[in-house]
Design a protein around this motif. Structure first.
Motif, PDB file in Angstrom:
ATOM      1  N   LYS A 100     -11.106   5.520  -5.675  1.00  0.00           N
ATOM      2  CA  LYS A 100     -11.470   4.430  -6.920  1.00  0.00           C
ATOM      3  C   LYS A 100     -10.241   3.551  -6.965  1.00  0.00           C
ATOM      4  O   LYS A 100     -10.351   2.378  -7.061  1.00  0.00           O
ATOM      5  CB  LYS A 100     -12.009   5.068  -8.185  1.00  0.00           C
ATOM      6  N   LYS A 101      -9.019   4.214  -7.015  1.00  0.00           N
ATOM      7  CA  LYS A 101      -7.810   3.359  -7.185  1.00  0.00           C
ATOM      8  C   LYS A 101      -7.209   2.867  -6.037  1.00  0.00           C
ATOM      9  O   LYS A 101      -6.646   1.846  -6.209  1.00  0.00           O
ATOM     10  CB  LYS A 101      -6.818   4.201  -8.045  1.00  0.00           C
ATOM     11  N   ASN A 102      -7.341   3.238  -4.964  1.00  0.00           N
ATOM     12  CA  ASN A 102      -6.903   2.839  -3.574  1.00  0.00           C
ATOM     13  C   ASN A 102      -8.045   2.515  -2.670  1.00  0.00           C
ATOM     14  O   ASN A 102      -7.948   2.990  -1.529  1.00  0.00           O
ATOM     15  CB  ASN A 102      -5.775   3.847  -3.205  1.00  0.00           C
ATOM     16  N   PRO A 103      -9.093   1.760  -2.895  1.00  0.00           N
ATOM     17  CA  PRO A 103      -9.995   1.583  -1.797  1.00  0.00           C
ATOM     18  C   PRO A 103      -9.337   0.863  -0.491  1.00  0.00           C
ATOM     19  O   PRO A 103     -10.129   1.123   0.491  1.00  0.00           O
ATOM     20  CB  PRO A 103     -10.894   0.478  -2.407  1.00  0.00           C
ATOM     21  N   LYS A 104      -8.399   0.041  -0.775  1.00  0.00           N
ATOM     22  CA  LYS A 104      -7.868  -0.730   0.404  1.00  0.00           C
ATOM     23  C   LYS A 104      -7.096   0.318   1.420  1.00  0.00           C
ATOM     24  O   LYS A 104      -7.067   0.269   2.660  1.00  0.00           O
ATOM     25  CB  LYS A 104      -6.657  -1.652   0.120  1.00  0.00           C
ATOM     26  N   VAL A 105      -6.478   1.461   0.803  1.00  0.00           N
ATOM     27  CA  VAL A 105      -5.918   2.397   1.588  1.00  0.00           C
ATOM     28  C   VAL A 105      -6.927   3.252   2.244  1.00  0.00           C
ATOM     29  O   VAL A 105      -6.648   3.508   3.709  1.00  0.00           O
ATOM     30  CB  VAL A 105      -5.052   3.314   0.492  1.00  0.00           C
ATOM     31  N   VAL A 139      -9.824   4.519   7.568  1.00  0.00           N
ATOM     32  CA  VAL A 139     -10.819   4.490   8.277  1.00  0.00           C
ATOM     33  C   VAL A 139     -10.712   3.448   9.358  1.00  0.00           C
ATOM     34  O   VAL A 139     -11.032   3.631  10.664  1.00  0.00           O
ATOM     35  CB  VAL A 139     -12.053   4.074   7.647  1.00  0.00           C
ATOM     36  N   LYS A 140     -10.217   2.188   9.305  1.00  0.00           N
ATOM     37  CA  LYS A 140     -10.395   1.324  10.278  1.00  0.00           C
ATOM     38  C   LYS A 140      -9.465   1.608  11.494  1.00  0.00           C
ATOM     39  O   LYS A 140      -9.778   1.633  12.772  1.00  0.00           O
ATOM     40  CB  LYS A 140      -9.778  -0.028   9.590  1.00  0.00           C
ATOM     41  N   SER A 141      -8.113   2.521  11.028  1.00  0.00           N
ATOM     42  CA  SER A 141      -7.297   2.788  12.231  1.00  0.00           C
ATOM     43  C   SER A 141      -7.882   3.951  12.978  1.00  0.00           C
ATOM     44  O   SER A 141      -7.513   4.079  14.096  1.00  0.00           O
ATOM     45  CB  SER A 141      -6.020   3.288  11.305  1.00  0.00           C
ATOM     46  N   TRP A 142      -8.759   4.774  12.490  1.00  0.00           N
ATOM     47  CA  TRP A 142      -9.467   5.696  13.323  1.00  0.00           C
ATOM     48  C   TRP A 142     -10.501   4.999  14.091  1.00  0.00           C
ATOM     49  O   TRP A 142     -10.079   5.318  15.429  1.00  0.00           O
ATOM     50  CB  TRP A 142     -10.421   6.658  12.413  1.00  0.00           C
ATOM     51  N   PHE A 143     -10.959   4.004  14.045  1.00  0.00           N
ATOM     52  CA  PHE A 143     -11.630   3.270  14.993  1.00  0.00           C
ATOM     53  C   PHE A 143     -11.117   2.625  15.968  1.00  0.00           C
ATOM     54  O   PHE A 143     -11.366   2.703  17.290  1.00  0.00           O
ATOM     55  CB  PHE A 143     -12.792   2.178  14.149  1.00  0.00           C
ATOM     56  N   GLU A 144      -9.899   2.068  15.349  1.00  0.00           N
ATOM     57  CA  GLU A 144      -8.818   1.592  16.670  1.00  0.00           C
ATOM     58  C   GLU A 144      -8.418   2.377  17.574  1.00  0.00           C
ATOM     59  O   GLU A 144      -8.147   2.227  18.571  1.00  0.00           O
ATOM     60  CB  GLU A 144      -7.924   0.543  15.777  1.00  0.00           C
ATOM     61  N   ALA A 145      -7.922   3.643  16.965  1.00  0.00           N
ATOM     62  CA  ALA A 145      -7.663   4.741  17.875  1.00  0.00           C
ATOM     63  C   ALA A 145      -8.301   5.167  18.807  1.00  0.00           C
ATOM     64  O   ALA A 145      -8.005   5.435  19.985  1.00  0.00           O
ATOM     65  CB  ALA A 145      -7.334   6.066  17.122  1.00  0.00           C
ATOM     66  N   LEU A 146      -9.842   5.136  18.659  1.00  0.00           N
ATOM     67  CA  LEU A 146     -10.655   5.384  19.665  1.00  0.00           C
ATOM     68  C   LEU A 146     -10.807   4.378  20.470  1.00  0.00           C
ATOM     69  O   LEU A 146     -10.848   4.533  21.881  1.00  0.00           O
ATOM     70  CB  LEU A 146     -11.911   5.795  18.953  1.00  0.00           C
ATOM     71  N   GLU A 147     -10.689   3.134  20.221  1.00  0.00           N
ATOM     72  CA  GLU A 147     -10.648   2.011  21.255  1.00  0.00           C
ATOM     73  C   GLU A 147      -9.373   2.087  22.253  1.00  0.00           C
ATOM     74  O   GLU A 147      -9.462   1.776  23.231  1.00  0.00           O
ATOM     75  CB  GLU A 147     -10.694   0.691  20.568  1.00  0.00           C
ATOM     76  N   ALA A 148      -8.344   2.702  21.375  1.00  0.00           N
ATOM     77  CA  ALA A 148      -7.053   2.645  22.332  1.00  0.00           C
ATOM     78  C   ALA A 148      -6.908   3.747  23.235  1.00  0.00           C
ATOM     79  O   ALA A 148      -6.681   3.532  24.362  1.00  0.00           O
ATOM     80  CB  ALA A 148      -5.897   3.028  21.370  1.00  0.00           C
ATOM     81  N   LEU A 201       0.823  -1.337  -0.089  1.00  0.00           N
ATOM     82  CA  LEU A 201       0.018  -0.134   0.062  1.00  0.00           C
ATOM     83  C   LEU A 201       0.982   1.131  -0.032  1.00  0.00           C
ATOM     84  O   LEU A 201       1.845   1.291   0.676  1.00  0.00           O
ATOM     85  CB  LEU A 201      -0.988  -0.138   1.186  1.00  0.00           C
ATOM     86  N   PRO A 202       0.581   2.146  -0.816  1.00  0.00           N
ATOM     87  CA  PRO A 202       1.427   3.537  -0.770  1.00  0.00           C
ATOM     88  C   PRO A 202       1.282   4.140   0.426  1.00  0.00           C
ATOM     89  O   PRO A 202       0.287   4.346   1.413  1.00  0.00           O
ATOM     90  CB  PRO A 202       0.767   4.186  -1.794  1.00  0.00           C
ATOM     91  N   LYS A 203       2.168   5.098   0.628  1.00  0.00           N
ATOM     92  CA  LYS A 203       2.166   6.044   1.663  1.00  0.00           C
ATOM     93  C   LYS A 203       1.392   7.173   1.227  1.00  0.00           C
ATOM     94  O   LYS A 203       1.146   7.497   0.107  1.00  0.00           O
ATOM     95  CB  LYS A 203       3.625   6.744   1.870  1.00  0.00           C
ATOM     96  N   ILE A 204       0.666   7.696   2.265  1.00  0.00           N
ATOM     97  CA  ILE A 204      -0.319   8.972   2.215  1.00  0.00           C
ATOM     98  C   ILE A 204      -0.172   9.992   3.140  1.00  0.00           C
ATOM     99  O   ILE A 204       0.524   9.733   4.169  1.00  0.00           O
ATOM    100  CB  ILE A 204      -1.948   8.318   2.129  1.00  0.00           C
ATOM    101  N   VAL A 207      -0.688   0.617   6.194  1.00  0.00           N
ATOM    102  CA  VAL A 207      -0.568   1.818   5.451  1.00  0.00           C
ATOM    103  C   VAL A 207       0.270   2.857   6.158  1.00  0.00           C
ATOM    104  O   VAL A 207       0.393   2.945   7.361  1.00  0.00           O
ATOM    105  CB  VAL A 207      -2.000   2.510   5.386  1.00  0.00           C
ATOM    106  N   GLU A 208       1.202   3.635   5.603  1.00  0.00           N
ATOM    107  CA  GLU A 208       2.187   4.458   5.974  1.00  0.00           C
ATOM    108  C   GLU A 208       1.490   5.920   5.941  1.00  0.00           C
ATOM    109  O   GLU A 208       1.172   6.502   4.734  1.00  0.00           O
ATOM    110  CB  GLU A 208       3.354   4.543   5.368  1.00  0.00           C
ATOM    111  N   VAL A 209       1.339   6.569   7.145  1.00  0.00           N
ATOM    112  CA  VAL A 209       0.786   7.937   6.955  1.00  0.00           C
ATOM    113  C   VAL A 209       1.657   8.939   7.324  1.00  0.00           C
ATOM    114  O   VAL A 209       2.360   8.827   8.500  1.00  0.00           O
ATOM    115  CB  VAL A 209      -0.524   7.863   7.892  1.00  0.00           C
ATOM    116  N   GLU A 210       1.614  10.162   6.723  1.00  0.00           N
ATOM    117  CA  GLU A 210       2.478  11.425   7.010  1.00  0.00           C
ATOM    118  C   GLU A 210       1.281  12.435   7.380  1.00  0.00           C
ATOM    119  O   GLU A 210       0.427  12.468   6.758  1.00  0.00           O
ATOM    120  CB  GLU A 210       3.242  11.887   6.090  1.00  0.00           C
TER     121      GLU A 210
END
Length: 317
Positions: free
Chosen positions: A218-223, A228-237, A27-30, A57-60
């Protein structure tokens, strides 16, 4: 029960610095453009604790003024923007198409308009000098509040200052009024200034979302899904170890854990069920109301091509 314990344990491990290796997916860096607003802090938490990396996913994170974010997106410098619904509408109306995939937070007292005596009501702002950021939620919210009180933004004298600068200038004795938000509003509160109205009195109006451009989705739905998944996990953290989470999130905006906790009292972060409900039921009508306020206040010259295309529930189902 064992599965739940394992999940919580994993989140706590992430919170204290655990960083699992990224998955096999390439997955590309965003880059996400945002500000130091308290409502965005779980994004910082997801980065600092390795939650993004764990999900492949790598996030800056790039902090930049609201007015620059859509230009950076159009230039390919950032792939996602965290900001308010009204600001996304501003971007779309100026030709930068965005699709909101996640509701981040809503302000419940985290935004405010500070005033000096003899100003005692919103109506008293007529003809007064107001420090407010142009092209972002402070200007939109000021227009909204003025309209609800029988005035327009043309009835006040505005100066363009970033929320942090507006708070500092007001505390230093400049301007009749200032529009700002947390964590900068806390400085105004500490100075015992009169805050004539807060976002707690306009519930549901200041809503922050995360958006990508339609082609990127459209090109990067997995990213997008990983973010989005990481946001929900951050709230759980945060739930798993609030003290440590507040320490990490506060450090990013030069606040102690206690100061960050005070700011967070005025913010409501949106989990998955809240996202599902808001994006499917509330967003369509709200976006239309926001558009109308912005057109009336001349904050935008024309409506976006399609409000419906500006949000999707695909990643919160």
């Amino acid at each position: 029960m064992k599965r739940m314990q394992w999940m919580v344990g994993t989140l706590v491990a992430s919170l204290i610095g655990f960083s699992a290796a990224a998955g096999a997916q390439d997955l590309p860096k965003i880059t996400i453009a945002m500000s130091g607003w308290t409502g965005f802090a779980p994004i910082t938490l997801a980065k600092e604790t390795g939650i993004f990396k764990k999900n492949g996913v790598e996030v800056e994170i790039k902090k930049m003024p609201t007015s620059n974010r859509h230009q950076a997106m159009a230039a390919g410098e950032v792939q996602a923007i965290a900001t308010t619904v009204d600001t996304h509408i501003l971007y779309a109306s100026s030709g930068v198409d965005v699709t909101q995939v996640l509701v981040l937070d809503s302000s419940h007292g985290g935004d405010g308009i500070a005033v000096r005596p003899p100003i005692a009501t919103v109506a008293d702002l007529k003809g007064k000098q107001v420090a407010v950021q142009y092209g972002g939620v402070p200007q939109f919210w000021l227009a909204y509040v003025l309209k609800k009180n029988g005035l327009s933004i043309a009835d006040v004298q505005t100066s363009n200052l970033q929320p942090s600068d507006a708070a500092n200038a007001f505390v230093a004795g400049q301007f009749d009024a200032a529009v700002t938000y947390e964590p900068y509003l806390s400085k105004v509160r500490e100075a015992k200034a009169n805050i004539v109205v807060t976002s707690d009195q306009t519930p549901g109006v200041i809503i922050d979302t995360l958006a990508f451009q339609p082609d990127f989705i459209k090109k990067n739905p997995k990213v997008v899904d990983a973010v989005v998944k990481s946001w929900f996990e951050a709230l759980e953290a945060i739930k798993a170890d609030e003290k440590k989470a507040f320490e990490l999130m506060g450090k990013d905006v030069n606040q102690t854990p206690e100061q960050f906790a005070a700011s967070a009292r005025f913010v409501r972060w949106y989990d998955k069920p809240m996202n599902q409900d808001y994006l499917s039921k509330t967003m369509p009508a709200f976006a239309k109301e926001v558009q109308d306020v912005m057109l009336d206040a001349k904050l935008i010259r024309r409506a976006p091509p399609s409000l419906e295309a500006m949000a999707t529930t695909d990643f919160v189902k």
